[in-house]
Design a protein around this motif. Structure first.
Motif, PDB file in Angstrom:
ATOM      1  N   ALA A  78     -11.711   3.568  -0.947  1.00 54.44           N
ATOM      2  CA  ALA A  78     -11.853   4.793  -1.741  1.00 54.44           C
ATOM      3  C   ALA A  78     -10.944   4.741  -2.968  1.00 54.44           C
ATOM      4  CB  ALA A  78     -11.517   6.009  -0.884  1.00 54.44           C
ATOM      5  N   VAL A  79      -9.731   4.239  -2.792  1.00 58.52           N
ATOM      6  CA  VAL A  79      -8.811   4.119  -3.938  1.00 58.52           C
ATOM      7  C   VAL A  79      -9.354   3.092  -4.920  1.00 58.52           C
ATOM      8  CG1 VAL A  79      -6.466   3.555  -4.670  1.00 58.52           C
ATOM      9  CG2 VAL A  79      -6.823   4.781  -2.528  1.00 58.52           C
ATOM     10  N   GLY A  80      -9.961   2.032  -4.389  1.00 55.16           N
ATOM     11  CA  GLY A  80     -10.560   1.028  -5.270  1.00 55.16           C
ATOM     12  C   GLY A  80     -11.662   1.617  -6.140  1.00 55.16           C
ATOM     13  N   LYS A  81     -12.492   2.479  -5.553  1.00 52.06           N
ATOM     14  CA  LYS A  81     -13.546   3.143  -6.322  1.00 52.06           C
ATOM     15  C   LYS A  81     -12.943   4.049  -7.391  1.00 52.06           C
ATOM     16  CE  LYS A  81     -16.815   3.240  -2.430  1.00 52.06           C
ATOM     17  NZ  LYS A  81     -17.530   4.125  -1.482  1.00 52.06           N
ATOM     18  N   ALA A  82     -11.893   4.799  -7.000  1.00 51.71           N
ATOM     19  CA  ALA A  82     -11.230   5.691  -7.956  1.00 51.71           C
ATOM     20  C   ALA A  82     -10.596   4.894  -9.096  1.00 51.71           C
ATOM     21  CB  ALA A  82     -10.165   6.519  -7.234  1.00 51.71           C
ATOM     22  N   PHE A  83     -10.014   3.760  -8.753  1.00 50.10           N
ATOM     23  CA  PHE A  83      -9.370   2.894  -9.745  1.00 50.10           C
ATOM     24  C   PHE A  83     -10.381   2.450 -10.804  1.00 50.10           C
ATOM     25  CE2 PHE A  83      -7.892  -1.108 -11.453  1.00 50.10           C
ATOM     26  CZ  PHE A  83      -6.513  -0.972 -11.555  1.00 50.10           C
ATOM     27  N   LYS A  84     -11.551   2.034 -10.346  1.00 50.31           N
ATOM     28  CA  LYS A  84     -12.575   1.565 -11.281  1.00 50.31           C
ATOM     29  C   LYS A  84     -13.086   2.700 -12.165  1.00 50.31           C
ATOM     30  CE  LYS A  84     -14.036  -2.348  -8.463  1.00 50.31           C
ATOM     31  NZ  LYS A  84     -15.114  -3.002  -7.680  1.00 50.31           N
ATOM     32  N   LYS A  85     -13.066   3.904 -11.631  1.00 50.71           N
ATOM     33  CA  LYS A  85     -13.466   5.076 -12.419  1.00 50.71           C
ATOM     34  C   LYS A  85     -12.414   5.374 -13.486  1.00 50.71           C
ATOM     35  CE  LYS A  85     -13.934  10.117 -11.847  1.00 50.71           C
ATOM     36  NZ  LYS A  85     -15.149  10.349 -12.631  1.00 50.71           N
ATOM     37  N   LEU A  86     -11.156   5.326 -13.078  1.00 51.66           N
ATOM     38  CA  LEU A  86     -10.057   5.643 -13.996  1.00 51.66           C
ATOM     39  C   LEU A  86      -9.957   4.638 -15.141  1.00 51.66           C
ATOM     40  CD1 LEU A  86      -7.259   6.536 -11.414  1.00 51.66           C
ATOM     41  CD2 LEU A  86      -8.198   8.114 -13.107  1.00 51.66           C
ATOM     42  N   TYR A  87     -10.135   3.372 -14.829  1.00 55.39           N
ATOM     43  CA  TYR A  87      -9.857   2.321 -15.808  1.00 55.39           C
ATOM     44  C   TYR A  87     -11.117   1.549 -16.197  1.00 55.39           C
ATOM     45  CZ  TYR A  87      -5.202   3.540 -14.232  1.00 55.39           C
ATOM     46  OH  TYR A  87      -4.064   4.239 -13.908  1.00 55.39           O
ATOM     47  N   HIS A  88     -12.239   2.265 -16.299  1.00 55.83           N
ATOM     48  CA  HIS A  88     -13.485   1.602 -16.654  1.00 55.83           C
ATOM     49  C   HIS A  88     -13.405   0.952 -18.038  1.00 55.83           C
ATOM     50  CE1 HIS A  88     -13.988   5.626 -18.450  1.00 55.83           C
ATOM     51  NE2 HIS A  88     -14.781   5.051 -19.316  1.00 55.83           N
ATOM     52  N   LYS A  89     -12.598   1.515 -18.922  1.00 54.04           N
ATOM     53  CA  LYS A  89     -12.443   0.926 -20.255  1.00 54.04           C
ATOM     54  C   LYS A  89     -11.773  -0.444 -20.180  1.00 54.04           C
ATOM     55  CE  LYS A  89     -14.282   4.076 -22.868  1.00 54.04           C
ATOM     56  NZ  LYS A  89     -15.500   3.752 -23.651  1.00 54.04           N
ATOM     57  N   LEU A  90     -10.817  -0.588 -19.259  1.00 56.82           N
ATOM     58  CA  LEU A  90     -10.153  -1.888 -19.095  1.00 56.82           C
ATOM     59  C   LEU A  90     -11.106  -2.895 -18.461  1.00 56.82           C
ATOM     60  CD1 LEU A  90      -6.550  -0.885 -17.925  1.00 56.82           C
ATOM     61  CD2 LEU A  90      -7.378  -1.383 -20.234  1.00 56.82           C
ATOM     62  N   TYR A  91     -11.994  -2.414 -17.596  1.00 54.30           N
ATOM     63  CA  TYR A  91     -12.968  -3.313 -16.974  1.00 54.30           C
ATOM     64  C   TYR A  91     -13.955  -3.854 -17.995  1.00 54.30           C
ATOM     65  CZ  TYR A  91     -11.586  -2.729 -12.124  1.00 54.30           C
ATOM     66  OH  TYR A  91     -10.895  -2.777 -10.939  1.00 54.30           O
ATOM     67  N   GLU A  92     -14.178  -3.102 -19.065  1.00 61.09           N
ATOM     68  CA  GLU A  92     -15.047  -3.598 -20.136  1.00 61.09           C
ATOM     69  C   GLU A  92     -14.386  -4.762 -20.868  1.00 61.09           C
ATOM     70  OE1 GLU A  92     -15.907  -0.286 -22.645  1.00 61.09           O
ATOM     71  OE2 GLU A  92     -17.043   0.812 -21.112  1.00 61.09           O
ATOM     72  N   TYR A  94     -11.962  -8.351 -14.034  1.00 60.87           N
ATOM     73  CA  TYR A  94     -11.062  -8.582 -12.910  1.00 60.87           C
ATOM     74  C   TYR A  94      -9.670  -8.028 -13.206  1.00 60.87           C
ATOM     75  CZ  TYR A  94     -14.777 -11.755 -11.505  1.00 60.87           C
ATOM     76  OH  TYR A  94     -15.985 -12.275 -11.153  1.00 60.87           O
ATOM     77  N   VAL A  95      -9.626  -6.926 -13.922  1.00 58.85           N
ATOM     78  CA  VAL A  95      -8.343  -6.358 -14.338  1.00 58.85           C
ATOM     79  C   VAL A  95      -7.473  -6.012 -13.129  1.00 58.85           C
ATOM     80  CG1 VAL A  95      -9.207  -3.970 -14.455  1.00 58.85           C
ATOM     81  CG2 VAL A  95      -7.245  -4.668 -15.854  1.00 58.85           C
ATOM     82  N   HIS A  96      -8.098  -5.667 -11.993  1.00 57.06           N
ATOM     83  CA  HIS A  96      -7.314  -5.307 -10.806  1.00 57.06           C
ATOM     84  C   HIS A  96      -6.537  -6.502 -10.242  1.00 57.06           C
ATOM     85  CE1 HIS A  96     -11.458  -6.272  -9.436  1.00 57.06           C
ATOM     86  NE2 HIS A  96     -10.813  -7.011  -8.559  1.00 57.06           N
ATOM     87  N   ASP A  97      -6.931  -7.725 -10.620  1.00 52.59           N
ATOM     88  CA  ASP A  97      -6.232  -8.926 -10.145  1.00 52.59           C
ATOM     89  C   ASP A  97      -5.369  -9.570 -11.226  1.00 52.59           C
ATOM     90  OD1 ASP A  97      -7.206  -8.911  -7.516  1.00 52.59           O
ATOM     91  OD2 ASP A  97      -9.048  -9.939  -8.093  1.00 52.59           O
ATOM     92  N   ALA A  98      -5.371  -8.992 -12.411  1.00 52.22           N
ATOM     93  CA  ALA A  98      -4.648  -9.592 -13.534  1.00 52.22           C
ATOM     94  C   ALA A  98      -3.132  -9.433 -13.387  1.00 52.22           C
ATOM     95  CB  ALA A  98      -5.115  -8.958 -14.846  1.00 52.22           C
ATOM     96  N   LYS A  99      -2.402 -10.325 -14.003  1.00 53.80           N
ATOM     97  CA  LYS A  99      -0.940 -10.262 -13.986  1.00 53.80           C
ATOM     98  C   LYS A  99      -0.452  -9.092 -14.843  1.00 53.80           C
ATOM     99  CE  LYS A  99      -0.372 -15.256 -13.329  1.00 53.80           C
ATOM    100  NZ  LYS A  99       0.196 -16.496 -13.896  1.00 53.80           N
ATOM    101  N   ALA A 109      -5.073  -0.254  -2.956  1.00 50.78           N
ATOM    102  CA  ALA A 109      -6.540  -0.255  -3.023  1.00 50.78           C
ATOM    103  C   ALA A 109      -7.117  -1.550  -2.477  1.00 50.78           C
ATOM    104  CB  ALA A 109      -6.994  -0.048  -4.470  1.00 50.78           C
ATOM    105  N   ASP A 110      -8.400  -1.490  -2.164  1.00 54.84           N
ATOM    106  CA  ASP A 110      -9.160  -2.660  -1.751  1.00 54.84           C
ATOM    107  C   ASP A 110     -10.394  -2.708  -2.646  1.00 54.84           C
ATOM    108  OD1 ASP A 110     -10.604  -4.656  -0.567  1.00 54.84           O
ATOM    109  OD2 ASP A 110     -10.303  -3.964   1.483  1.00 54.84           O
ATOM    110  N   PHE A 111     -10.579  -3.850  -3.301  1.00 53.08           N
ATOM    111  CA  PHE A 111     -11.676  -3.959  -4.255  1.00 53.08           C
ATOM    112  C   PHE A 111     -12.831  -4.800  -3.729  1.00 53.08           C
ATOM    113  CE2 PHE A 111      -7.792  -3.155  -6.597  1.00 53.08           C
ATOM    114  CZ  PHE A 111      -8.151  -2.066  -7.379  1.00 53.08           C
ATOM    115  N   ASP A 112     -12.773  -5.177  -2.452  1.00 50.34           N
ATOM    116  CA  ASP A 112     -13.872  -5.925  -1.849  1.00 50.34           C
ATOM    117  C   ASP A 112     -15.045  -4.993  -1.593  1.00 50.34           C
ATOM    118  OD1 ASP A 112     -12.397  -8.237  -1.836  1.00 50.34           O
ATOM    119  OD2 ASP A 112     -11.588  -7.892   0.170  1.00 50.34           O
ATOM    120  N   SER A 113     -16.234  -5.561  -1.646  1.00 45.24           N
ATOM    121  CA  SER A 113     -17.421  -4.771  -1.341  1.00 45.24           C
ATOM    122  C   SER A 113     -17.445  -4.425   0.125  1.00 45.24           C
ATOM    123  CB  SER A 113     -18.691  -5.556  -1.705  1.00 45.24           C
ATOM    124  OG  SER A 113     -18.713  -5.846  -3.079  1.00 45.24           O
ATOM    125  N   GLU A 114     -18.086  -3.289   0.446  1.00 48.27           N
ATOM    126  CA  GLU A 114     -18.212  -2.909   1.836  1.00 48.27           C
ATOM    127  C   GLU A 114     -19.086  -3.911   2.560  1.00 48.27           C
ATOM    128  OE1 GLU A 114     -18.729   1.207   2.905  1.00 48.27           O
ATOM    129  OE2 GLU A 114     -18.515   1.767   0.811  1.00 48.27           O
TER     130      GLU A 114
END
Length: 218
Positions: free
Chosen positions: A81-95, A99-104, A139-144
Motif C-alpha cells: 500500500a505504501v508502494g502504491k502511495a509512493f508512486k502516486k506521490l512521486y509520479h513526476k520522478l517516475y517519468e 526505477y527511482v525507488h531503487d536509485a541511490k 514500502a514494497d514495490f513488487d507486484s502482487e
C-alpha cells in the motif's frame, strides 16, 4: 517547467502516525480530533501530517479513509500500500526514472533538483529527500502475487489445501528401451511455478509439500 513535489516537515512524526494507524480502528473521518484522541498524537506537528496523508491517497478530501488506507492496515499488504502511495506521490520522478525507488540518494537528489528547480541544499529539497527515503524504506514495490495461496484455517486449526499455480508443458523424447533394439517414448514435463511475494517460509514449505504430494509422488 519546475514541478512541486510533496514532502513533510515532520518525517519522524509522519512515520510514527503511519505505525499507529495500523493498530487503531478505522474512523469515519480522519480528523485532528481522531489524531489527538485515538492516536494520542497532539499538537500542530501531528495535525500537519493529515494533508500529506491526503496526498498519499490514504484519506479522501472529505476526511474519509480510503480503500488504500484500509489496505495499509492489513499486515500482509501494508508495504504494498505504501508502494502504491509512493508512486502516486512521486509520479513526476517516475517519468524521469522508472526505477527511482531503487536509485541511490545522490541520484534521487539530482532528480529532485531537476524536477523542482530548487537548490540542492535548500530546506525544501532536504525535506523532500527525507520524506521520500522514509516512505521507500517502509514500502514494497513488487507486484502482487499471481498465486492464491490458502493459509491455515483458524476455525479448525488445520491448513486448507494449497493449490499452487502450475503449468506443465509435455516434452517427448525418443529413446532406446530394452535389449531388443525397440524404441520407447519417454514423457517429461517442464513445470512453471509462480511463487507468492512473501517472506513467510511456512508458505513456501506448504507449496513444495503440495507439489511433492500431487506431482512428484513419494
Amino acid at each position: 517547467m519546475a514541478e512541486n513535489l510533496p514532502y513533510s516537515t515532520s518525517v519522524g512524526t509522519l512515520e510514527n502516525m503511519l505505525e499507529k494507524i495500523k493498530s487503531a480502528s478505522v474512523p469515519e473521518r480522519f480528523t485532528q480530533d481522531f489524531v489527538s484522541t485515538k492516536l494520542a498524537m497532539k499538537g500542530g506537528t501531528a495535525a500537519s501530517c493529515i494533508p500529506f496523508l491526503k496526498k498519499m491517497g490514504f484519506v479522501a478530501s472529505d476526511g474519509t479513509p480510503t480503500d488504500l488506507y484500509k489496505e495499509f492496515r492489513n499486515p500482509k499488504k501494508s508495504r504494498l500500500a505504501v508502494g502504491k502511495a509512493f508512486k502516486k506521490l512521486y509520479h513526476k520522478l517516475y517519468e524521469m526514472n522508472e526505477y527511482v525507488h531503487d536509485a541511490k540518494d545522490q541520484d534521487v537528489l539530482g532528480l529532485i533538483v531537476e524536477c523542482t528547480g530548487g537548490e540542492k541544499d535548500s530546506a525544501t529539497t532536504k525535506y523532500t529527500l527525507s520524506t521520500l527515503n522514509m516512505l521507500r524504506r517502509i514500502a514494497d514495490f513488487d507486484s502482487e502475487s499471481e498465486v492464491d495461496v490458502e493459509m491455515p484455517d483458524s476455525s479448525n486449526g488445520h491448513a486448507a489445501p494449497i493449490q499452487p499455480n502450475i503449468q506443465a508443458t509435455p516434452q517427448f523424447q525418443i529413446a532406446p528401451r530394452g535389449q531388443v533394439g525397440g524404441k520407447g517414448i519417454n514423457l517429461s514435463y517442464t513445470i512453471n511455478l509462480n511463487l507468492p511475494s512473501t517472506k513467510d517460509i511456512e508458505v513456501f514449505n506448504a507449496i513444495f509439500k503440495s507439489l511433492k504430494e500431487h506431482l512428484l509422488g513419494d
